[in-house]
Design a protein around this motif. Structure first.
Motif, short mmCIF file in Angstrom:
data_model
loop_
_atom_site.label_atom_id
_atom_site.label_comp_id
_atom_site.label_asym_id
_atom_site.label_seq_id
_atom_site.Cartn_x
_atom_site.Cartn_y
_atom_site.Cartn_z
N ILE A 108 0.84 -1.20 0.00
CA ILE A 108 0.00 0.00 0.00
C ILE A 108 0.89 1.26 0.00
CG2 ILE A 108 -0.31 0.08 2.52
CD1 ILE A 108 -3.17 0.89 2.03
N HIS A 109 1.98 1.25 0.73
CA HIS A 109 2.89 2.40 0.69
C HIS A 109 3.71 2.42 -0.60
CE1 HIS A 109 3.17 3.93 5.12
NE2 HIS A 109 1.93 3.74 4.73
N ARG A 148 1.73 -4.30 7.93
CA ARG A 148 0.73 -4.48 6.88
C ARG A 148 1.39 -4.98 5.58
NH1 ARG A 148 -2.98 0.72 6.30
NH2 ARG A 148 -0.92 1.67 5.96
N VAL A 175 1.15 2.22 11.57
CA VAL A 175 -0.20 2.78 11.66
C VAL A 175 -0.95 2.31 12.90
CG1 VAL A 175 -0.42 3.24 9.20
CG2 VAL A 175 -1.09 1.00 10.10
N TYR A 177 -1.74 -0.76 13.99
CA TYR A 177 -2.76 -1.68 13.50
C TYR A 177 -2.65 -3.06 14.14
CZ TYR A 177 -5.32 -4.23 9.79
OH TYR A 177 -6.19 -4.99 9.08
N MET A 179 -1.92 -6.44 16.64
CA MET A 179 -2.37 -6.96 17.93
C MET A 179 -1.21 -7.76 18.52
SD MET A 179 -6.27 -8.09 16.92
CE MET A 179 -5.81 -9.19 15.57
N LEU A 210 -4.94 1.85 18.52
CA LEU A 210 -5.97 0.99 19.09
C LEU A 210 -5.69 0.71 20.57
CD1 LEU A 210 -6.43 -1.49 16.10
CD2 LEU A 210 -7.95 0.39 16.76
N ARG A 238 -0.33 11.01 15.49
CA ARG A 238 -1.70 10.60 15.82
C ARG A 238 -1.85 10.27 17.32
NH1 ARG A 238 0.01 7.44 12.01
NH2 ARG A 238 -0.40 5.63 13.32
N MET B 249 -13.22 -0.03 19.36
CA MET B 249 -12.66 0.16 18.02
C MET B 249 -11.65 -0.94 17.67
SD MET B 249 -14.38 2.44 16.58
CE MET B 249 -13.43 2.61 15.07
N LEU B 250 -10.96 -1.47 18.67
CA LEU B 250 -10.10 -2.63 18.41
C LEU B 250 -10.94 -3.80 17.89
CD1 LEU B 250 -7.61 -4.50 18.63
CD2 LEU B 250 -8.05 -4.67 21.07
N VAL B 253 -12.20 -2.64 14.21
CA VAL B 253 -11.21 -2.50 13.13
C VAL B 253 -10.59 -3.85 12.76
CG1 VAL B 253 -8.96 -1.48 12.54
CG2 VAL B 253 -10.71 -0.08 13.64
N ARG B 254 -10.39 -4.71 13.74
CA ARG B 254 -9.71 -5.98 13.47
C ARG B 254 -10.66 -7.17 13.51
NH1 ARG B 254 -4.37 -5.97 13.37
NH2 ARG B 254 -4.87 -7.57 11.84
N SER B 312 -5.72 5.03 3.10
CA SER B 312 -5.30 3.91 3.95
C SER B 312 -3.79 3.86 4.16
CB SER B 312 -5.80 2.60 3.35
OG SER B 312 -5.30 2.48 2.04
N THR B 313 -3.02 4.74 3.47
CA THR B 313 -1.57 4.68 3.73
C THR B 313 -1.26 4.95 5.19
OG1 THR B 313 -1.43 6.99 2.98
CG2 THR B 313 -0.73 5.29 1.41
N TYR B 314 -2.01 5.86 5.82
CA TYR B 314 -1.73 6.13 7.23
C TYR B 314 -2.98 6.05 8.11
CZ TYR B 314 2.87 7.47 5.75
OH TYR B 314 4.13 7.44 5.23
N ILE B 316 -6.12 3.62 9.60
CA ILE B 316 -6.69 2.30 9.69
C ILE B 316 -8.18 2.38 10.00
CG2 ILE B 316 -4.54 1.18 10.33
CD1 ILE B 316 -5.52 1.22 13.23
N MET B 317 -8.66 3.60 10.27
CA MET B 317 -10.09 3.77 10.47
C MET B 317 -10.46 5.17 10.02
SD MET B 317 -9.86 3.59 14.62
CE MET B 317 -8.29 4.11 15.32
#
Lengths: 531, 531
Positions: A108-109, A148, A175, A177, A179, A210, A238, B249-250, B253-254, B312-314, B316-317
């Motif tokens: 994606i990047h 990712r 990002v 993302y 777990m 998250l 962020r 949100m965890l 999103v996942r 979506s590059t940076y 995730i939601m």
């Protein structure tokens, strides 16, 4: 018995990933001060900045490399020759320099941001690490957005970095993302695919989008990593990076069970957190773990009851462990220059010559209006003086009249960067708004207040007020701080500094410069700092 | 395809564990408002309070049980008969009442805080669950401090609770001590020791002292738990509970990877977070996950560059997922009562009759001084009105004069609870300090300012100022908020409300009352609310 194999290196990125947060604008003395405090805290590596980003960034990293001793001093670089040259030139005077270079391995990047091919990424990674190793024995490589990415491709790129001599491999969750189980599994698979990884230090770098940054970092340790990238107060892009104080205290409090340990002097945590919060203008919420106002509070009486009967009923760590005990420093208006200097030294500030004179003058001014000056007051005054040195505007005088039955009025006189005096007055809204509008008029700037925060440095009626403002000016948001026994005076100073900071900040939309084409890579690209 | 077996229940404890944070003092309408918003958010259970704690707590839980529909309404109780009676009486009018009773199973709590024996703890647990089940089919039991307890003893106590008919077993990490693998292993071992656990819902309750609350909660789900106790903005004792918004949100999103899901309407998250932050006075730090100001910010230009090329590059939601999109509501000074009512309804506020009149008057006052009134302004005004209704003091007028060359002066006139008018004036310090000192004189109270926070509700010069103060009065800390286009007026209101809140707050050192001896238990004890 502590095992060397379980020693975890703490890599602090407050001055790099943390400093990328919106509105933070640290000048060189502030960055050096933070780096010095990080050295006292005992971190292993300080990522001091991104030297190619601007001359100011370069100079700050260079100053830290020259003046801060103990930790490895690291500069960030994309894969281009100019980036790596700038990083090396900035850190080369350090006793222990490191170059950290990175490139994304996620499709994606690669497709959308780099707009290039996997083959090109491999070529860039190889050239970058080789070039960095030509300068420096300590080279870190990060495959950005690896959580990712296709793990097999990431493994190929990591293997290339190792072939070219990278000594630390950091695998970021750019990002936020991942777990915990997934992140650990990724490291385990990478180790299977790249057996050479066992020979170098592997590193975690997690974001908290998250709420899992600390847990993911910890799971990486379980999978064999021995460096944690993190930031004071969890600052960063962020939702920020893993909080240094949380991961360090997790390792300390539960060491008996997991066996990991660090070289951090935890008693410096509280002071480091205050310094970073004050200079960045980023407040710490009361319920933040370890360093929040309530983290050790047992105000709800029954918990107090338990704690009084037996501390451990509700406490798993002692507030003194992170340096929250009361310092015994108390100065007053009869205290002399020598006493001030000694007190500042005890607090870790080395102040001499002209700086001591300025600090002493300021101290006397405060001591005249306030019975006792404590360690917390001194911290605030010294931090304020650091700000003062770069403020392009100075509040000479102000007047405010307001009330429920009259229209608020404010007038201000400001010394301008040119040396001239600007004056402005404003009628309307409320008195604070009127003061800020008068300052806009006096400076000829169109600042727009976005946040305004006042806190007392200590308790009591004569406490120093510490004001932080976030001001937007010409598309740039910048913070300013001011300290004074008078909230309005502190507000005026903070506002003027925010204006000055905004004017001296390069809008982030043009930052950093494009990565120049590097020999053999053949692709121009723009990319964000690693994760 | 979603499986019912993977549906996770969200148990919100903002109004119980969250409300135990120092300085929070919510009145009944505020608690009902928050509970109503939690219902809109779609949580499964609202722990509305601790009814035995005080008449105010009881009445708030009772009001929520009667007025808030949808979620289960739960009241907390220690093991004593009086506690359980109070909890039942408070929740019994709910469509779906629950009693939650608890007792510690760790030796450190049993010996030092309860000062009793393991056998007594078993007896108390049995009697409490039996008594609660006599009232209510939905009974939750928690072995407090279970993560530091002998697991076999905890298992015995849990088995007793099940024998007596408990329908949910919550196993809290009261002191925020556990690690994810450890917490999951504890549940797995409990399940082996107590086979009956498979028949009921098991629940996690985690504190964030080491930054692991969300990760520990998530690991509990992996071990079979299907209820998560959490709080908005991560409020709660010390470093707080797991953040509702982070765990939700965890899961969202996942979901594709872990399979868990909830019934939460995530688009209500941002509004819920703002409401709770505003009413509790607990700010959310900019780098807080999900709901912090920067959580979705891409101000650093190169991340922006990436996001512009491909979101979506940076990211995730999407910010709209949590309700951060701009509302289209815009009112002005020509908007009428009908338009206001419709706008308020759209925001989830049901306002009628006298309340609508008050809101309309206040709206007009603001609209006269401000070009446009947005959804965010309306939220602030309505929240401010809720505060107004219980303020025992009212700011009638004030005057302020200050400047660098004169001594700050403030005068204030206040309507007192008696109906009389108090006046006060003060000379010295700064103008804000002078105003607060004048308010002290006018009310005859000796408030001491501890924190002072101002933020703008929206951007722009004519933005509403929202002021939060933390004031200490007679050993009690209390928050107050005020909203106005004039920062000083908002400050004065906030200060007076904090004084009123402090006066109406029972000092926590005497709260809650001792647990009365219960038939058959024979031990008096004091204990803190469950974890």
């Amino acid at each position: 018995m502590r095992q060397d194999a379980n020693r975890v290196r703490i890599f602090d990125t407050t001055l790099r990933d943390g400093e990328q947060s919106p509105g933070i604008s640290l000048n060189r003395p502030e960055k050096v001060e933070i780096a010095g405090q990080l050295a006292r805290l005992g971190v292993d590596v300080i990522e001091a900045g991104f030297p190619i980003a601007s001359p100011g960034d370069f100079e700050a990293v260079e100053a830290i490399a020259r003046e801060v001793h103990g930790p490895v001093i690291c500069g960030l670089a994309r894969t281009g020759v100019a980036d790596i040259d700038a990083a090396w030139n900035a850190v080369k005077d350090s006793e222990r320099p490191r170059i950290h270079t990175f490139i994304s391995t996620s499709d994606i990047h690669i497709e959308h941001q780099l707009r290039t091919t996997r083959d090109d990424v491999k070529g860039q990674a190889r050239a970058a690490v080789a070039h960095a190793r030509g300068y420096c024995e300590d080279v870190e490589f990060s495959p950005m957005d690896a959580t990712r990415a296709d793990i097999e491709f990431t493994a190929e790129v990591v293997a290339i970095a190792l072939e070219e001599g990278a000594t630390t491999i950091n695998v970021p969750d750019t990002v936020g993302y991942s777990m915990p189980g997934e992140y650990a599994a990724m490291f385990e698979q990478l180790q299977r695919l790249v057996p050479g990884l066992a020979e170098v230090t592997t590193s975690v770098h997690c974001h908290d989008d998250l709420g899992l940054a600390v847990a993911n970092s910890f799971s990486g340790l379980g999978a064999g990593c021995r460096q944690v990238e993190c930031a004071i107060n969890g600052l960063g892009e962020r939702a920020g990076n893993a909080s240094l104080e949380e991961i360090v205290m997790l390792l300390r409090v539960r060491e008996a069970e997991h066996g990991f340990w660090t070289g951090v002097h935890t008693e410096e945590i509280a002071r480091t957190s205050r310094l970073v919060s004050r200079l960045t203008g980023y407040s710490v919420q009361p319920n933040k773990a370890i360093v929040g106002r309530n983290a050790f509070a047992h105000e709800s009486g029954i918990h107090q009851d338990g704690v009084l009967k037996e501390r451990s009923t509700y406490e798993i760590m002692d507030a003194t462990t992170i340096g929250l005990e009361q310092s015994s420093i108390v100065l007053g208006k009869h205290s002399g220059r020598h006493a001030l200097r000694k007190a500042l030294e005890e607090l870790g500030f080395e102040v001499d010559g002209a700086a001591l004179n300025t600090a002493f003058k300021r101290f006397k001014d405060v001591a005249d209006r306030k019975k006792t000056v404590t360690a917390l007051d001194l911290e605030a005054i010294v931090s304020d003086e650091m700000r003062q040195s770069v403020s392009a505007y100075e509040l000479e005088s102000f007047d405010i009249e307001a009330g429920s039955d009259r229209v608020p009025f404010a007038r201000a006189r400001v010394r301008l960067p040119s040396g001239d005096t600007g004056t402005g007055s404003f009628t309307g809204d409320g008195p604070v708004e009127a003061l800020f509008s008068a300052l806009n008029a006096a400076t000829g700037q169109e600042g727009r207040l976005k946040e305004y925060h006042v806190s007392a440095v200590t308790a009591g009626r004569d406490a120093l007020a510490e004001v932080t403002v976030l001001v937007e000016l010409g598309g740039v948001s910048a913070q300013g701080q001011g300290v004074s026994p008078d909230t309005m005076e502190a507000s005026g100073r903070a506002y003027l500094r925010a204006i000055a900071n905004a004017r001296s900040t390069t809008p982030r939309s043009t930052w950093p410069p494009e990565n120049p084409t590097q020999a053999g890579a053949g692709t121009e690209f723009e990319e964000a700092p690693a994760s």
